[in-house]
Motif scaffolding. Structure first.
Motif, short mmCIF file in Angstrom:
data_model
loop_
_atom_site.label_atom_id
_atom_site.label_comp_id
_atom_site.label_asym_id
_atom_site.label_seq_id
_atom_site.Cartn_x
_atom_site.Cartn_y
_atom_site.Cartn_z
N CYS A 19 0.85 -0.88 0.10
CA CYS A 19 0.02 -0.22 -0.23
C CYS A 19 0.77 0.90 -0.22
N ARG A 20 0.74 2.11 -0.77
CA ARG A 20 2.16 3.27 -0.77
C ARG A 20 2.93 3.20 -1.28
N GLY A 21 3.67 2.29 -1.72
CA GLY A 21 4.86 1.94 -2.10
C GLY A 21 5.62 1.14 -1.02
N ARG A 22 3.93 0.42 0.10
CA ARG A 22 5.12 -0.33 1.05
C ARG A 22 5.02 -1.77 2.36
N ILE A 23 5.40 -2.51 1.65
CA ILE A 23 5.07 -3.74 2.05
C ILE A 23 4.39 -3.94 4.17
#
Length: 116
Positions: A19-23
């Protein structure tokens, strides 16, 4: 060293969200890691030396054959490392897995030995 950890081990392979480039870890994995930490604190544990080569045997007590046996390895080894039972899971030279069907309650029995 022997440990017994109660609870259903989640399969870590499919439990991440991006989500939004984060894991992010799934809530089920996070809950199991917290439960593991609490149970390890209440058991006799010792830190193995950073140079030790290890043999880890995992007896996985579960109620069915649905989940893959190899999916629990990552969760268990990561929890052992995170809770400083082992220094690093890359020190494990042998890994033995056993699935045992038990309709009573889910748990894992972990045996860790140093290779001499």
């Amino acid at each position: 060293m022997n440990l017994i950890i109660y609870g259903k081990v989640p399969a870590k392979a499919n439990k991440y969200k991006i989500c939004r480039g984060r894991i992010y870890k799934d809530a089920e994995v996070t809950k199991y890691e917290k439960d593991f930490e609490w149970q390890v604190k209440n058991q006799d544990k010792r830190q193995f030396d950073a140079k030790d080569r290890l043999v880890v045997s995992i007896q996985w007590f579960t109620n069915s054959y649905r989940a893959d046996l190899d999916n629990i390895n990552k969760v268990i080894l990561d929890c052992l490392q995170k809770n400083e039972v082992i220094v690093n899971d890359n020190r494990v030279d042998e890994l033995h897995n056993y699935r045992i069907i038990d309709k009573g309650y889910s748990r894992v029995k972990i045996k860790i030995e140093v290779i001499k």
